[in-house]
Enzyme design. Structure first.
Site, PDB file in Angstrom:
ATOM      1  N   ARG A 199     -40.649 -40.001  60.892  1.00 43.11           N
ATOM      2  CA  ARG A 199     -39.193 -40.020  60.794  1.00 43.11           C
ATOM      3  C   ARG A 199     -38.784 -41.016  59.717  1.00 43.11           C
ATOM      4  O   ARG A 199     -39.444 -42.057  59.538  1.00 43.11           O
ATOM      5  CB  ARG A 199     -38.566 -40.454  62.126  1.00 43.11           C
ATOM      6  CG  ARG A 199     -38.624 -39.392  63.213  1.00 43.11           C
ATOM      7  CD  ARG A 199     -37.667 -38.240  62.940  1.00 43.11           C
ATOM      8  NE  ARG A 199     -37.684 -37.226  63.972  1.00 43.11           N
ATOM      9  CZ  ARG A 199     -38.361 -36.075  63.910  1.00 43.11           C
ATOM     10  NH1 ARG A 199     -39.094 -35.790  62.860  1.00 43.11           N
ATOM     11  NH2 ARG A 199     -38.290 -35.196  64.888  1.00 43.11           N
ATOM     12  N   HIS A 221     -38.606 -32.696  54.156  1.00 40.70           N
ATOM     13  CA  HIS A 221     -38.826 -32.520  55.614  1.00 40.70           C
ATOM     14  C   HIS A 221     -39.365 -31.116  55.934  1.00 40.70           C
ATOM     15  O   HIS A 221     -38.800 -30.393  56.762  1.00 40.70           O
ATOM     16  CB  HIS A 221     -37.530 -32.795  56.402  1.00 40.70           C
ATOM     17  CG  HIS A 221     -37.811 -33.183  57.835  1.00 40.70           C
ATOM     18  ND1 HIS A 221     -37.036 -34.070  58.543  1.00 40.70           N
ATOM     19  CD2 HIS A 221     -38.787 -32.795  58.697  1.00 40.70           C
ATOM     20  CE1 HIS A 221     -37.524 -34.210  59.779  1.00 40.70           C
ATOM     21  NE2 HIS A 221     -38.581 -33.449  59.885  1.00 40.70           N
TER      22      HIS A 221
HETATM   23  C1  GLV Z   1     -39.945 -32.062  63.069  1.00 46.04           C
HETATM   24  O1  GLV Z   1     -39.544 -33.002  62.471  1.00 46.04           O
HETATM   25  C2  GLV Z   1     -40.258 -32.010  64.487  1.00 46.04           C
HETATM   26  O2  GLV Z   1     -39.992 -32.969  65.221  1.00 46.04           O
HETATM   27  O3  GLV Z   1     -40.813 -30.962  64.911  1.00 46.04           O
END
Ligand code: GLV
Length: 306
Positions: free
Chosen positions: A221, A269
């Site tokens: 994160r 991401h």
């Molecule tokens: C992605 O960031 C997840 O938590 O699957």
């Protein structure tokens, strides 16, 4: 009975299709058009608006659309008795491991350097491989798979976690052995869950303890990393580069200094994106399990935060 999909800003269609294919009878309501909140028994969520889950008086289960649950636990209004589950899925794990292996190889075989050389038409055959020892922070389903695959490829690997582990098959360190862990490795992979204990863990103090020139891969994160400290650590030589998939603000604002930093390789991401077709069976299964009062698949421990 009904399943509510609550994922503002994300397309719910692939989930609707995957779930309807498995259970055509199941009634699905999609936020914000939830007309019968009293029918909702399961909420499948990604970054739901805080407080909204208390609108469903008969809610029995909250399921994350992904592996992470920090986006659920930040909502302090979720009633204590409500179980939370997350996705653990082979496809998700496979994608994450592939991404991390790519990052490790990028550093080991110095692809960033060769890309820069190519731009400048430089032919430099010196030191083509960097010897790497990889430290994986977070040894859950994802971290464990990364350790296993990298070990199979012949890289020395080391794990770090927040709880004691018995018979762990790789060298393993707990949080209070952080300095020992950092002494072993020159690649750090962050796969920790985001909790109050791990927020901002990748800061200047941490980077100072790393071996000079360490390479950072953050696929957990954005809030694990103090972003200005990363730039400082690169400038001071504590780190030599980084591969980042997550950021404190997503999408990354145009004015962010990371965009212009050659030593940082960035992706938006996408390291491991949940595939609804692969994950829907466990959402349905948990729906059935909760109705029969049976133990759930991939339950989240709210105290631990993962
Ligand atoms: C992605 O960031 C997840 O938590 O699957």
């Amino acid at each position: 009975m009904s399943l509510a999909i609550i994922c503002p800003g994300k397309d719910p269609q692939p989930w609707i299709q995957a779930i309807s294919k498995l259970d055509p009878e199941l009634n699905i309501q999609v936020y914000p058009s939830i007309e019968r909140p009293e029918d909702v028994e399961v909420a499948l969520v990604w970054q739901h608006p805080e407080g909204i889950l208390s609108d469903f008086p008969n809610l029995k289960l909250v399921s994350s659309m992904g592996a992470g649950v920090d986006h659920i636990l930040r909502d302090s209004g979720i009633p204590e008795h409500l179980p939370i589950v997350r996705i653990v899925d082979e496809k998700l794990t496979w994608s994450m491991t592939n991404y991390v292996v790519m990052g490790v190889l990028n550093f080991h075989r110095q692809i960033t350097r060769y890309q820069a050389d190519q731009k400048r038409k430089v032919w430099d055959m010196s030191n083509p491989e960097i010897e790497v020892k990889v430290g994986v922070m977070g040894v859950g389903a994802l971290g464990y798979d990364v350790l296993e695959k990298l070990d199979f490829m012949g890289f020395p690997v080391f794990g770090l976690g927040f709880s004691e582990k018995k018979d762990f098959p790789f060298p393993y360190y707990t949080k209070d052995q952080m300095e020992l862990f950092l002494d072993q490795v020159n690649v750090i992979v962050c796969l920790l869950p985001l909790t109050p204990d791990t927020e901002d863990i990748l800061d200047l103090e941490f980077f100072k303890k790393c071996k000079k020139g360490t390479y950072l891969i953050n696929v957990a994160r954005g809030k694990h990393l103090v972003e200005e400290d990363l730039l400082e650590a690169l400038n001071r030589g504590y780190l030599s580069g980084a591969m980042l998939d997550v950021y404190r603000t997503e999408p990354l604002p145009e004015s962010h200094p990371f965009w212009n930093e050659e030593r940082i390789t960035m992706t938006p991401h996408i390291a491991s994106v949940t595939n609804p077709s692969a994950a829907a069976p466990q959402v349905i299964e948990n729906f059935k399990l909760i109705k029969s009062n049976s133990p759930l698949k991939n339950p989240v421990n709210r105290i631990k935060g993962y």
